[in-house]
Design a protein around this motif. Structure first.
Motif, PDB file in Angstrom:
ATOM      1  N   UNK A 249     -27.767 -33.759 -33.792  1.00 55.32           N
ATOM      2  CA  UNK A 249     -28.386 -32.766 -34.743  1.00 55.32           C
ATOM      3  C   UNK A 249     -29.451 -31.187 -34.124  1.00 55.32           C
ATOM      4  N   UNK A 250     -30.323 -32.310 -33.322  1.00 59.37           N
ATOM      5  CA  UNK A 250     -31.649 -31.718 -32.886  1.00 59.37           C
ATOM      6  C   UNK A 250     -31.010 -30.585 -31.901  1.00 59.37           C
ATOM      7  N   UNK A 251     -30.474 -31.592 -31.200  1.00 57.65           N
ATOM      8  CA  UNK A 251     -29.660 -30.833 -30.055  1.00 57.65           C
ATOM      9  C   UNK A 251     -28.894 -29.607 -30.370  1.00 57.65           C
ATOM     10  N   UNK A 252     -27.780 -30.190 -31.074  1.00 53.14           N
ATOM     11  CA  UNK A 252     -27.213 -28.368 -31.636  1.00 53.14           C
ATOM     12  C   UNK A 252     -27.705 -27.674 -32.242  1.00 53.14           C
ATOM     13  N   UNK A 253     -28.450 -28.063 -32.705  1.00 50.58           N
ATOM     14  CA  UNK A 253     -29.644 -26.990 -33.878  1.00 50.58           C
ATOM     15  C   UNK A 253     -30.167 -25.865 -32.894  1.00 50.58           C
TER      16      UNK A 253
ATOM     17  N   UNK B  65     -25.172 -23.588 -38.615  1.00 50.92           N
ATOM     18  CA  UNK B  65     -24.877 -24.640 -37.822  1.00 50.92           C
ATOM     19  C   UNK B  65     -25.123 -25.707 -39.092  1.00 50.92           C
ATOM     20  N   UNK B  66     -24.329 -26.530 -39.846  1.00 52.73           N
ATOM     21  CA  UNK B  66     -25.136 -26.906 -40.747  1.00 52.73           C
ATOM     22  C   UNK B  66     -24.185 -28.449 -40.793  1.00 52.73           C
ATOM     23  N   UNK B  67     -25.373 -29.171 -40.087  1.00 51.47           N
ATOM     24  CA  UNK B  67     -24.948 -30.723 -39.352  1.00 51.47           C
ATOM     25  C   UNK B  67     -25.727 -31.624 -40.776  1.00 51.47           C
ATOM     26  N   UNK B  68     -25.183 -32.252 -41.813  1.00 47.51           N
ATOM     27  CA  UNK B  68     -25.805 -32.946 -43.007  1.00 47.51           C
ATOM     28  C   UNK B  68     -27.178 -34.132 -41.828  1.00 47.51           C
ATOM     29  N   UNK B  69     -27.502 -34.470 -42.698  1.00 49.81           N
ATOM     30  CA  UNK B  69     -29.638 -35.581 -41.972  1.00 49.81           C
ATOM     31  C   UNK B  69     -29.147 -36.690 -41.727  1.00 49.81           C
ATOM     32  N   UNK B  70     -27.710 -36.656 -42.528  1.00 46.84           N
ATOM     33  CA  UNK B  70     -27.535 -38.670 -41.804  1.00 46.84           C
ATOM     34  C   UNK B  70     -25.493 -38.784 -41.881  1.00 46.84           C
ATOM     35  N   UNK B  71     -25.448 -39.454 -41.507  1.00 52.74           N
ATOM     36  CA  UNK B  71     -24.620 -39.729 -40.409  1.00 52.74           C
ATOM     37  C   UNK B  71     -23.664 -40.602 -41.434  1.00 52.74           C
ATOM     38  N   UNK B  72     -22.189 -40.083 -42.141  1.00 49.79           N
ATOM     39  CA  UNK B  72     -21.531 -40.736 -42.395  1.00 49.79           C
ATOM     40  C   UNK B  72     -20.463 -40.872 -41.800  1.00 49.79           C
ATOM     41  N   UNK B  73     -20.095 -42.247 -41.136  1.00 42.86           N
ATOM     42  CA  UNK B  73     -19.129 -43.116 -40.650  1.00 42.86           C
ATOM     43  C   UNK B  73     -17.995 -42.369 -41.286  1.00 42.86           C
TER      44      UNK B  73
ATOM     45  N   UNK C 180     -35.514 -21.027 -21.458  1.00 45.26           N
ATOM     46  CA  UNK C 180     -34.810 -21.425 -22.708  1.00 45.26           C
ATOM     47  C   UNK C 180     -33.255 -22.133 -22.801  1.00 45.26           C
ATOM     48  N   UNK C 181     -32.024 -21.425 -22.167  1.00 44.12           N
ATOM     49  CA  UNK C 181     -30.760 -21.602 -22.149  1.00 44.12           C
ATOM     50  C   UNK C 181     -30.701 -22.798 -21.343  1.00 44.12           C
ATOM     51  N   UNK C 182     -31.738 -22.830 -19.907  1.00 44.09           N
ATOM     52  CA  UNK C 182     -31.788 -23.303 -18.835  1.00 44.09           C
ATOM     53  C   UNK C 182     -31.996 -24.978 -19.353  1.00 44.09           C
ATOM     54  N   UNK C 183     -33.356 -25.246 -20.343  1.00 46.85           N
ATOM     55  CA  UNK C 183     -33.341 -26.706 -20.817  1.00 46.85           C
ATOM     56  C   UNK C 183     -32.712 -26.626 -22.416  1.00 46.85           C
ATOM     57  N   UNK C 184     -31.803 -26.255 -22.961  1.00 46.85           N
ATOM     58  CA  UNK C 184     -30.814 -26.170 -23.533  1.00 46.85           C
ATOM     59  C   UNK C 184     -29.274 -26.860 -23.077  1.00 46.85           C
ATOM     60  N   UNK C 185     -29.095 -26.727 -22.013  1.00 44.54           N
ATOM     61  CA  UNK C 185     -28.136 -27.132 -21.090  1.00 44.54           C
ATOM     62  C   UNK C 185     -28.324 -28.209 -20.746  1.00 44.54           C
TER      63      UNK C 185
END
Length: 902
Positions: A589-593, A1-9, A674-679
């Motif tokens: 980003x955190x949630x997706x990671x 999962x590569x999500x940039x640290x900064x949002x590029x609108x 963990x899966x439940x918490x992530x869900x």
RNA sequence: GGUCGAGUAGCUCAGCAAGGCCAGAGCGUCUGUCUUACAAACAGAGGGUCAAAGGUUCGAAUCCUUUCUCGACCACCA
């Protein structure tokens, strides 16, 4: 999962709009629910010559928020876009282009010129529609309209003919506002009053009395426009003015022209002003015109349509500009010894709103609309049902009503080429035939020898029909039946009279119902000095620049916050919303990671009572936020809606919920827990994105599309079968059963404890790496288990504590402890052997105690006032007592803590 | 001339319609942190006699009156 640290609108902005548009998401037909309620808005059609400014961006944002919100609530939603042909503006733009080719419109002739305007429209007009796509405006482009479209032109002719047939439109000679530069008549609303520059003057002119005995009596009149005296046909005085009683009926000899004019009496004359005698020029002043009509005075036209003196002004003046004529008249009066005096006088003159040329009131043949019968139903609707409902109610409801009450006839015709040509034909024998088409006119006239009236209609005549002409009127189309009346009109305040009121009148006239239930009047975006942004001042901020710099979503949040308030623009506000967008980005980003194994919509199985406190808490907060947003939008309180979303997302979700849930979702082992918490985490995030979507369409769509397992099952049932998109999901409706006061209180206690300990860390300059131990003293069993077991791990993690000991009291805590009070009966101590400066610590507690004592003193004073107990509601008195008890308890605790330090 | 609105932390604004929860937010300021989502961030702190003066009330930023300062709209006193 590569999500940039900064949002590029920019990336998100480029990606999603085209897809929404291609998939027809903006069209009401996307809604498959036959029983869906309807929500519709027509856009205030911007001028075809215009380009996007902050005012548009503001209106569009608010309309889009409403439209997207209702669409997500399952409404069959139509936001109809379009443009206004803007008669004068457009004609001027194209004329200017021609001028570059050293041509005038007259060189081309009418037909060719109009062709040229259409060509211009196709090539360069409508810039604004392209810009609206950037804004994210969810308008249905398939229904885009232009006021000069054939359909709308037909509506214009229909409306004109009906009003004419009912006697509401008439043609006649009246004094009108004439612009000598634009060479057209203007309505009262297109004229602005401006204080005369370089100080005005009031000239006192002597008019000799015609006497039989050769005497030399004279009457002095005061005027601001001496040149008009050449057209005077009377002098008027107030009938009650004792000074002039004997002169009423006498004759004056008008200087220079030597015309005999009468002295008449009229109530209109104010005896207090000037000399109490008024020169009357019926052909060049609206008031004098009226008086001329009352007294049957002749009209001598001395100024022509170019504001030059006519032949009737005399050989010395013929052809002179009005201001040159003024100088000459004054010179001659001076010469004749008839200029009594000149005094400074401040007054206002009428100018053409567009070109700022001073208006010349002239008598001319024009088309007018009587407003009496049109306005009455509008006034009645306001009186009986208070419709349309204005937001803000003050001052607009009154402004609107007052204007309607004082309305005068509307000058409909314009001497322009670009616009709806008046559907009236002249026969060679001088008859005027009004008809829907030339064919109909021929039939009515019984001859083919017809010439159409050359004038066009005021642009606002077609705008007034906009809410129904765009939906197909006069045909009874499905669209008209479905979407009329519209739900709400969002507009700037400067067109309440020009447009809003006229739409109401015409809607009531032709559709038998107000065109909209509500009117939301936006605020004005000002520059940093509080000045209106304007092209001429060059102080405008270009929305497109702001989009580029901070992103569309951040700009939209700023604009939504402005709502109906006049606000000075400042970039730092947008910057803070840009930061908010980035916050959303990173929370996602955190949630997706940490989303592997997560499923949206699961993790909250079973009874809420079985869920962890922070989960019950975040759902309570989420539903509370949904509730607030819902009621805020219902009241058009956009600011409150934005605030709610901002604080829910940042404070509750990011600062606390993500932190509280972090350990569970980042665990290395792929357990069901963990899966439940992530869900649960992605479920809450997904709901939050829905809540934010109407305000921030781009970032929410961008992130939503990246969530694991998003598919058509998440769509609102009305949009079943559509491609998955957050804009067609169901807007979260507050579930009252999930709003949990108890959980919120308990969570608040945990938060307070953590904050107290952090405060101690900070005040005592403890390094983050330095571990501490915490002792909590409370007899509350619930809190004991909360701090000691349920939330223990979280408290330790968020305060970086090695241990948390919970006891009934702080008794026995080491002397060298930093201490704080959470509330009555809840205390905390952090043992810090060797780090405590006892004097300093006592001082710190003292400051705290003094604050509380001030508060306690206030409450005590209140309670000791016998009147308070007597007159205030018992509930209030009890509340105050409890408050005082709580504070007293805390003060007591602080005192003991200080003693413990001795 | 008439009508109406605004004046709340350094800045931009909430709160005021139905008066009471030590007066709120964002930005800026100060202190400390790169604590593995985010330094566009995190943690903590400081900051306002709610334009002024009266009044009503047990109690006023909130209601009333007056004044001052901005601003808007409407207006046919030449």
């Amino acid at each position: 999962m590569d999500i940039p640290k900064t949002y590029d609108p920019r990336e998100a902005e480029q990606r999603h709009y085209a897809r929404w548009e291609e998939q027809n998401c903006f069209a009401p037909e996307i809604n498959r629910d036959a029983n869906a309620p309807v929500f519709s808005i027509v856009i205030p059609p911007p001028n075809v010559t215009g380009s996007l400014h902050m005012g548009h961006a503001l209106q569009h944002t608010l309309m889009d928020v409403l439209a997207r919100h209702k669409r997500m609530c399952g409404y069959r939603t139509l936001w109809l876009p379009g443009m206004d042909h803007a008669g004068i503006s457009t004609q001027l733009v194209v004329s200017r282009e021609l001028k570059k080719e050293k041509l005038s419109r007259h060189d081309l002739g009418r037909e060719k010129f109009i062709e040229r305007v259409w060509q211009w429209k196709h090539e360069s007009g409508g810039q604004i529609t392209k810009q609206m796509r950037r804004e994210g405006a969810s308008v249905d482009w398939s229904r885009e309209r232009f006021t000069m479209d054939e359909g709308l032109s037909r509506a214009v002719r229909e409306a004109f003919v009906r009003l004419y047939d009912e006697g509401m439109i008439y043609r006649g000679d009246r004094i009108v506002n004439w612009c000598p530069n634009d060479q057209t008549v203007l309505s009262d609303l297109e004229v602005e009053k401006v204080p005369v520059e370089r100080g005005g003057k009031l000239y006192y002119l002597r008019y000799p009395l015609k006497t039989t005995d050769g005497g030399s009596r004279h009457l002095t009149v005061a005027t601001t426009r001496p040149e008009t005296m050449l057209g005077d046909t009377a002098v008027a005085v107030n009938p009650a003015d004792a000074r002039y009683l004997d002169l009423i009926g006498a004759t004056l000899l008008l200087p220079i022209v030597n015309r005999e004019i009468p002295i008449i009496a009229d109530e209109y004359v104010d005896a207090e002003f000037g000399t109490g005698a008024v020169k009357i020029t019926p052909a060049h002043d609206p008031n004098d015109y009226e008086m001329g009509v009352r007294h049957n005075l002749p009209q001598v036209v001395v100024i022509d349509q170019f504001a030059r003196m006519t032949e009737a002004a005399g050989a010395d003046f013929f052809g002179l500009d009005r201001y040159k004529a003024r100088e000459l008249v004054l010179a001659k009066f001076e010469e004749l010894g008839l200029l009594e005096k000149v005094v400074d006088y401040e007054f206002s003159i009428s100018k053409c709103e567009r070109c700022k040329t001073v208006i010349e009131p002239l008598i001319s043949t024009q088309w007018f609309c009587r407003m009496d019968e049109l306005r009455r139903p509008a006034l009645e609707l306001m009186a009986s049902e208070r419709r349309p409902r204005f937001t803000p109610e003050t001052p607009y409801e009154k402004v609107y009503t007052d204007w309607l009450e004082n309305l005068r006839d509307w000058t409909l015709s314009r001497q322009l080429w670009w616009g709806h040509q008046i559907p009236a034909w002249h026969t060679s024998d001088g008859r005027v035939i009004v008809a829907r088409s030339e064919a109909e006119a021929r039939a009515k006239a019984g001859t083919d020898e017809l010439t159409q009236d050359p004038d066009v209609l005021d642009t606002w005549f077609s705008s007034a029909l906009w809410p129904f002409s765009t939906l197909g009127w006069p045909d009874e189309t499905e669209d008209l039946k479905t979407f009329y009346p519209t739900s709400v009109l969002v507009t700037a305040r400067d067109i309440i009279f020009l447009w809003v009121s006229r739409m109401v009148m015409d809607g009531l006239k032709f559709m038998d119902g107000s065109p909209f239930a509500d009117v939301f009047v936006t605020g004005t975006v000002l520059d940093k000095h509080g000045q209106r942004m304007s092209k001429t001042k060059g102080n405008g901020v270009d929305p497109l620049d702001v989009f580029d710099k901070y992103g569309v979503d951040a700009t939209r949040l700023t604009l939504a916050s402005i709502g109906s308030t006049d606000t000075r623009w400042n970039d730092t506000q947008v910057e803070s919303y840009r930061n908010f967008a980035n916050k959303i980005w990173n929370a996602a980003r955190f949630s997706l990671m940490n989303s592997e194994g997560a499923t949206i919509g699961s993790g909250f199985e079973g009874e809420p009572a079985s869920w962890a406190l922070h989960d019950r808490w975040i759902l309570s907060r989420l539903n509370r936020a949904a509730q607030s947003v819902d009621s805020a939008l219902a009241a058009y309180d956009f600011y409150a809606a934005v605030q709610t979303l901002y604080h829910f997302f940042w404070d509750d979700f990011c600062d606390w919920h993500i932190e509280l849930t972090k350990r569970d979702v980042t665990s290395d082992e792929a357990t069901p827990e963990r899966a439940a918490a992530r869900s649960r985490l992605v479920t809450v995030l997904e709901q939050a994105l829905r809540l934010l979507h109407p305000f921030m369409p781009y970032i929410t769509e961008e992130l939503w599309q990246r969530l694991p397992g998003v598919d058509e099952r998440l769509l609102h049932t009305a949009y079943a079968g559509a491609q998955p998109t957050v804009m067609l999901t169901a807007y979260p409706q507050a579930r009252i059963d999930l709003i949990d006061e108890r959980a919120e209180w308990e969570m608040q206690m945990v938060i307070d404890l953590i904050k107290r300990v952090r405060n101690i860390r900070s005040e005592l300059s403890l390094k983050p790496s330095e571990e501490i131990n915490i002792i909590v003293g409370t007899t509350d069993e619930r809190l004991q288990s909360l701090f000691g077991a349920e939330s223990l791990g979280q408290i330790k993690r968020l305060t970086r504590a090695a241990s948390v000991a919970v006891r009934p009291s702080l008794e026995g805590a080491p002397r060298a402890s930093a201490r704080a009070v959470l509330g009555a009966g809840v205390e905390v101590a952090v043992p810090l052997e060797g780090l405590i400066d006892f004097a300093q610590e006592r001082e710190r507690l003292n400051r705290e105690r003094e604050k509380l004592q001030k508060e306690a003193a206030k409450l005590e004073a209140q309670l000791s006032n016998p009147q308070f107990a007597e007159r205030a509601p018992a509930e209030k008195v009890n509340e105050t007592r409890e408050q005082l008890a709580d504070i007293a308890g805390r003060i007591q605790a602080l005192s003991e803590m200080q003693e413990a330090l001795v």
